[in-house]
Design a protein around this motif. Sequence first.
Motif, PDB file in Angstrom:
ATOM      1  N   ILE A  65      -0.246  46.599 -20.772  1.00  0.00           N
ATOM      2  CA  ILE A  65      -0.789  45.400 -20.137  1.00  0.00           C
ATOM      3  C   ILE A  65      -1.883  45.790 -19.149  1.00  0.00           C
ATOM      4  N   ILE A  67      -4.767  43.804 -16.247  1.00  0.00           N
ATOM      5  CA  ILE A  67      -5.097  42.559 -15.556  1.00  0.00           C
ATOM      6  C   ILE A  67      -6.558  42.589 -15.123  1.00  0.00           C
ATOM      7  N   VAL A 240       3.388  38.480 -13.633  1.00  0.00           N
ATOM      8  CA  VAL A 240       1.951  38.369 -13.366  1.00  0.00           C
ATOM      9  C   VAL A 240       1.654  37.066 -12.630  1.00  0.00           C
ATOM     10  N   ILE A 248      -5.075  38.288 -18.609  1.00  0.00           N
ATOM     11  CA  ILE A 248      -4.015  39.231 -18.989  1.00  0.00           C
ATOM     12  C   ILE A 248      -4.302  39.731 -20.396  1.00  0.00           C
TER      13      ILE A 248
END
Length: 306
Positions: A65, A67, A240, A248
């Motif tokens: 992941i 961001i 998140v 994302i």
Amino acid sequence: MSSIFLNKFFTKLDSLRKTLFGLMAINNFFWKLINKSGINQYNSSNSSLTKHKQELLDDLKRDGIAIARVEDFSEDLFFDLTSYKEQRKIYSKKDKNKEYLHYYLGGSHHRDPPQEFDNFNPLVEFSVNSDLLNIINSYFRMFCRLIYLEINETKVLNTDSLARASQNFHRDPGVRGCIKVFVYLNDVEEGGGAFTYIRQTHTLGKYKDLFNRRFSGVGSTYPNEVELKNNIDEKNIFKVYGQAGTVIIADTTGIHKGGLSTKKSREMTTSVFYPPGEFHKSRLIFNFNFNELNLSVKQIFALRDF
């Protein structure tokens, strides 16, 4: 021969077909063969990344992941995305399997008819942003395909409501990953349906074999949450939270969940990417003229077959 029997027969046949595909696709030779076009295009392209975009790719590879912000890819596009969302609200619908969501675009990649677009709308524009595609293609090490688009809003539920479907931890199907890119269209805080991801459960992570994903086919793998907590370090559970415009980028074959809003609704876009040889194929139909848009090879590859 009854229609019920025929339905069961073809359902089992389809399930067998998906299983065989998944078993063959884990073979490196077969995987490279069915993705030959994407690999060749990637190897002959310039997919260079700026320092910040390389950091996002590093996060994605390490944790599954990354961001970012919409502004990292386009200065003006967030306003256009929110305006497009408002335009789509007249098409609001629900899906019986996810009654906690209002869909303004999409609803089910597998059950809905193909998505048709008559213009190069802001969500398509964002999804094939050159820098974004460079990150995703570099993760897969091949040109990928955009297969599905969605805009939804969560319904605020009582705090004692039981989590349903994708509100529970699950893995999406995929042989060697599935990248979903989400954009928060409003601020998401505690109780706001935050996307939650367990780091390092993705294709490249150390927990990749925990509660194995489906190689292909419709549906997700839902692990037992008690067993999950016994096998995962709590610090790897990443909720998140973020302001409107948060992006994302996640390999959703890693374990994740989201959409349980108990205080405030969450508005979000979703763009789904798979390698070209994957079982999951695009159901996007574009009725505009590609030649008028001055798109690059990787952008055209993401949008349609050559």
